[in-house]
Design an enzyme around this catalytic site. Structure first.
Site, PDB file in Angstrom:
ATOM      1  N   ARG A  87       0.829  -1.198   0.000  1.00 55.57           N
ATOM      2  CA  ARG A  87       0.000   0.000   0.000  1.00 55.57           C
ATOM      3  C   ARG A  87       0.874   1.264   0.000  1.00 55.57           C
ATOM      4  NH1 ARG A  87      -4.060  -0.328   4.642  1.00 55.57           N
ATOM      5  NH2 ARG A  87      -4.745  -2.233   3.645  1.00 55.57           N
ATOM      6  N   ARG A  99      -2.710   7.091   1.130  1.00 57.14           N
ATOM      7  CA  ARG A  99      -3.135   8.321   1.778  1.00 57.14           C
ATOM      8  C   ARG A  99      -2.126   8.923   2.751  1.00 57.14           C
ATOM      9  NH1 ARG A  99      -9.014   6.614   3.835  1.00 57.14           N
ATOM     10  NH2 ARG A  99      -7.925   4.619   4.050  1.00 57.14           N
ATOM     11  N   ARG A 136      -6.209  12.666  -5.110  1.00 64.01           N
ATOM     12  CA  ARG A 136      -7.521  12.185  -4.689  1.00 64.01           C
ATOM     13  C   ARG A 136      -8.484  13.314  -4.371  1.00 64.01           C
ATOM     14  NH1 ARG A 136      -8.957   7.717  -2.455  1.00 64.01           N
ATOM     15  NH2 ARG A 136     -10.971   8.731  -2.791  1.00 64.01           N
ATOM     16  N   ASP A 167      -6.929  -2.094  -7.368  1.00 58.32           N
ATOM     17  CA  ASP A 167      -7.656  -2.610  -6.213  1.00 58.32           C
ATOM     18  C   ASP A 167      -7.983  -4.078  -6.443  1.00 58.32           C
ATOM     19  OD1 ASP A 167      -9.187  -1.552  -3.624  1.00 58.32           O
ATOM     20  OD2 ASP A 167     -10.437  -3.070  -4.592  1.00 58.32           O
ATOM     21  N   TYR A 179     -15.545 -10.819  -0.095  1.00 60.59           N
ATOM     22  CA  TYR A 179     -16.205  -9.572  -0.483  1.00 60.59           C
ATOM     23  C   TYR A 179     -17.408  -9.837  -1.383  1.00 60.59           C
ATOM     24  CZ  TYR A 179     -12.171  -7.037   1.344  1.00 60.59           C
ATOM     25  OH  TYR A 179     -11.207  -6.526   2.160  1.00 60.59           O
TER      26      TYR A 179
END
Length: 381
Positions: A31, A35, A44, A80, A156
Site C-alpha cells: 500500500r 493516503r 484524490r 484494487d 467480499y
C-alpha cells in the site's frame, strides 16, 4: 581482472525471490501508494478512487510517487483487488467508507452469472498502466502486478463488504460446499488470465493477496482456499515459469505449513510470524517477504531502526524481501517511511549473512558487490 557489476533493483528482487544470499535486501511497502503521501491526497482531492484506478495517466502517476519520493525498490501498480469482481459482472462501489458490492453472490445461479472476462478489454486500463510504468522506470526496476486470492475475493463477493467474522461466507461454505468450491474455481479461472495479462504487460512478479485466509480453520483452508490458490499458481508456473509469485497471508500462523504447499515462490507474512522459525520449518527453497509491524512506523526513530534491523537479521539476507507485515497505515509520517526504507537498504553485515549458509544456501558469485541504489527511470512508485 574483471569485477562484478553492481546489482540493480530488478536483479536484487529476482535473486531474493530465488532464495539467494544478497548484500542487501530489496525493500518495498505494501500500500505504498496511498493516503499517507500528501502527493497522493492532492490527486484524490480531485479524482475518485476508482477513477484513479481506471485512468492510466493517474494510476501511473500515483504508482510512481513512492519511487520518486521514497526510493522503494519495486513499483506496484495502483489498483484494487476488487477490480476483477466488477469485471465478472458485479456492481462495485469503492470510496473512503470502504468497498461495497450491493448485489452479492449468494447462490449457484449467482455464480453461473459471473463471467470470465478478457483483461485487455474489460480491464484494459490495468495492463496499460503497467506498460507505462515499465517504460518509465526502465529495465532495472521491478514492476509488480497483483490480484486477490480466490477466498479473499469471495469474502467480499458474498458478504458485499468487509464484515467481522464473515458469517455469511462461512455459512455458504459450510452449507453448500460444492457450490462454494465452484465459486472459488470461477474466481481462479478469471484471475489466471488477469495476472497473465499483467505479466505480459511488463510485471516482473505478481502478488496474490489472501488477507482474510486467517479467518479459516486449517481443514477449511486446505479443502477450499488452498486448492484455488494452487490452481492459479500452477497455471502461472506453466505459462510464465520465470515470473515469481508472492503469496501474502494475514493472521495465518496456524495455516503456514499448508500455505507452504501453495506453490508460491515467496511467502509474505505478517508481524505475528517469527521469520527465523519459519525458515527453519520451510528450508531455503521458499523465499520470505516481510514483516515489520506497520504500527512501528509511528514509533520514535530509534525504535523504527531497531525493528527494521531485527527483521533484516532474522534471515541473514537470504531469500528475503523486506516489507511491512501489512499495508502502511494512513497517518504514517512520511519521514518514518523513509527511515524504514533507508535502514532496510543498508548492507547486510557479513557476519549476519554468513549465518544463512547453514540453511543450505550458497552465496551467489556477485554477492560481494553492493547493489546500485539508482534506477534508470523518469518517474515512479
Amino acid at each position: 581482472m574483471t569485477t562484478s557489476a553492481p546489482l540493480n533493483r530488478k536483479d536484487l528482487f529476482l535473486r531474493a525471490c530465488r532464495g539467494e544470499i544478497l548484500p542487501r535486501l530489496p525493500v518495498w511497502i505494501m500500500r505504498q501508494a496511498g493516503r499517507y503521501l500528501p502527493e497522493y491526497r492532492a490527486i484524490r482531492a480531485n479524482h475518485a478512487f476508482l477513477e484513479v484506478c481506471k485512468t492510466p495517466d493517474l494510476a501511473v502517476e500515483v504508482s510512481l510517487q513512492p519511487f520518486r519520493l521514497l526510493g522503494v525498490d519495486a513499483v506496484i501498480v495502483f489498483s484494487d483487488i476488487l477490480i476483477p469482481a466488477e469485471a465478472m459482472g458485479l456492481k462495485l462501489e469503492l470510496g473512503d467508507a470502504g468497498p461495497n458490492l450491493p448485489e452479492p453472490v449468494r447462490s449457484k445461479r449467482d455464480i453461473e452469472k459471473l463471467r470470465l472476462f478478457d483483461p485487455e478489454v474489460e480491464t484494459a486500463f490495468l495492463p496499460e498502466a503497467i506498460r507505462r510504468i515499465a517504460r518509465e522506470v526502465g529495465p532495472t526496476v521491478p514492476v509488480l502486478g497483483f490480484a486477490a486470492a480466490p477466498w479473499t475475493l469471495a469474502c467480499y463477493m458474498v458478504e458485499g463488504r468487509t464484515k467481522e467474522g464473515f458469517a455469511t461466507v462461512k455459512s455458504f461454505l459450510l452449507s453448500e460446499p460444492a457450490t462454494f468450491r465452484a465459486l472459488l474455481h470461477r474466481i481462479a479461472q478469471a484471475t489466471i488470465p488477469y495476472l497473465i495479462a499483467q505479466i505480459a504487460a511488463g510485471a516482473t512478479a505478481v502478488q496474490l493477496f489472501d488477507t482474510w485466509c486467517g479467518e479459516l480453520a486449517l481443514p477449511d483452508y486446505e479443502q477450499f482456499a488452498l486448492p484455488a490458490v494452487q490452481e492459479i499458481i500452477s497455471a502461472l508456473a506453466t505459462s510464465h515459469p520465470q515470473t515469481p509469485v508472492i503469496y501474502y497471508t494475514k493472521a495465518s500462523h496456524h495455516l503456514l505449513p499448508a500455505i507452504a504447499r501453495s506453490g508460491a515462490n515467496v511467502l509474505s507474512v505478517d508481524w505475528r510470524v517469527d521469520m527465523r522459525a519459519l525458515r527453519e520449518k520451510l528450508g531455503p527453497k521458499i523465499a520470505i517477504q516481510g514483516n515489520v509491524d506497520p504500527a512501528v512506523l509511528f514509533a520514535p526513530p530509534q525504535e523504527i531502526r531497531r525493528a527494521t534491523q531485527e527483521a533484516m537479521a532474522a534471515l541473514g539476507g537470504a531469500g528475503h524481501i523486506l516489507n511491512l507485515g501489512h499495508g502502511i497505515l494512513q497517518h504514517t509520517p512520511v519521514e518514518n517511511a523513509k527511515l524504514f526504507l533507508e535502514t532496510g537498504q543498508q548492507l547486510i553485515p557479513q557476519e549476519v549473512a554468513a549465518t544463512s549458509v547453514g540453511v543450505g544456501l550458497a552465496p551467489p558469485a556477485a554477492a560481494h558487490a553492493a547493489p546500485s541504489t539508482h534506477a534508470t527511470h523518469g518517474t515512479r512508485s
